[in-house]
Design an enzyme around this catalytic site. Structure first.
Site, PDB file in Angstrom:
ATOM      1  N   GLU A  53       0.952  -1.639  -0.053  1.00 26.94           N
ATOM      2  CA  GLU A  53       0.402   0.099   0.092  1.00 26.94           C
ATOM      3  C   GLU A  53       0.678   1.004   0.278  1.00 26.94           C
ATOM      4  OE1 GLU A  53      -2.923   0.387  -0.728  1.00 26.94           O
ATOM      5  OE2 GLU A  53      -4.159  -1.603  -0.371  1.00 26.94           O
ATOM      6  N   ASP A  71      -6.047   8.433  -0.486  1.00 26.70           N
ATOM      7  CA  ASP A  71      -5.548   7.535   1.260  1.00 26.70           C
ATOM      8  C   ASP A  71      -4.981   7.570   1.290  1.00 26.70           C
ATOM      9  OD1 ASP A  71      -8.185   5.324  -0.109  1.00 26.70           O
ATOM     10  OD2 ASP A  71      -6.531   4.564  -1.673  1.00 26.70           O
TER      11      ASP A  71
END
Length: 142
Positions: A53, A71
């Site tokens: 991620e 994000d």
């Protein structure tokens, strides 16, 4: 005056990352996750998630998603539901998105655990695409 403004902007741009951290080794990340109380039996999943991620960077801000959200941080926590883009903490994790970019990952960890409790690892596309059903990182030597 214009030179001063450019100078101050440059300093501010550098300082945005002053409180960020990059975990240069997998074991550095594992030690921090242990300090934050992540379960040992899930450590491989959390490490795989973080590596895919954010690349182990606390200051990572992802590109704009299809729905207009972004994000944030080590765990790439989404601002649509979990963090507030204002100075006031809010949404489900009751944090600002800026809180998720600091090198102190306490708030980010608490939020990630909350997301996990509700949705398991499937909440993260990085985990789904790179970790689910695959060989996980070995953290036993850390």
């Amino acid at each position: 005056m214009q030179k001063l403004a450019v100078f101050l902007f440059a300093i501010a741009a550098v300082c945005i990352h002053c409180e960020a951290k990059y975990y240069s080794t997998r074991c550095d990340l594992v030690r921090e996750l242990r300090k934050q109380g992540f379960p040992e039996n899930q450590m491989g999943d959390w490490v795989c998630l973080v590596e895919n991620e954010s690349g182990r960077k606390t200051d990572k801000v992802g590109p704009v998603n299809k729905n207009g959200s972004k994000d944030y941080g080590l765990f790439q926590i989404n601002d649509k539901y979990w963090c507030s883009n204002t100075r006031t903490p809010g949404k489900d994790c009751n944090v600002t998105c800026a809180d998720l970019l600091l090198d102190d990952i306490t708030k980010a960890s608490t939020c990630a655990k909350k997301i996990f409790k509700r949705h398991n690892f499937r909440a993260w596309y990085g985990w789904r695409n790179h970790c689910d059903g695959k060989t996980l990182p070995d953290t036993s030597n850390c």
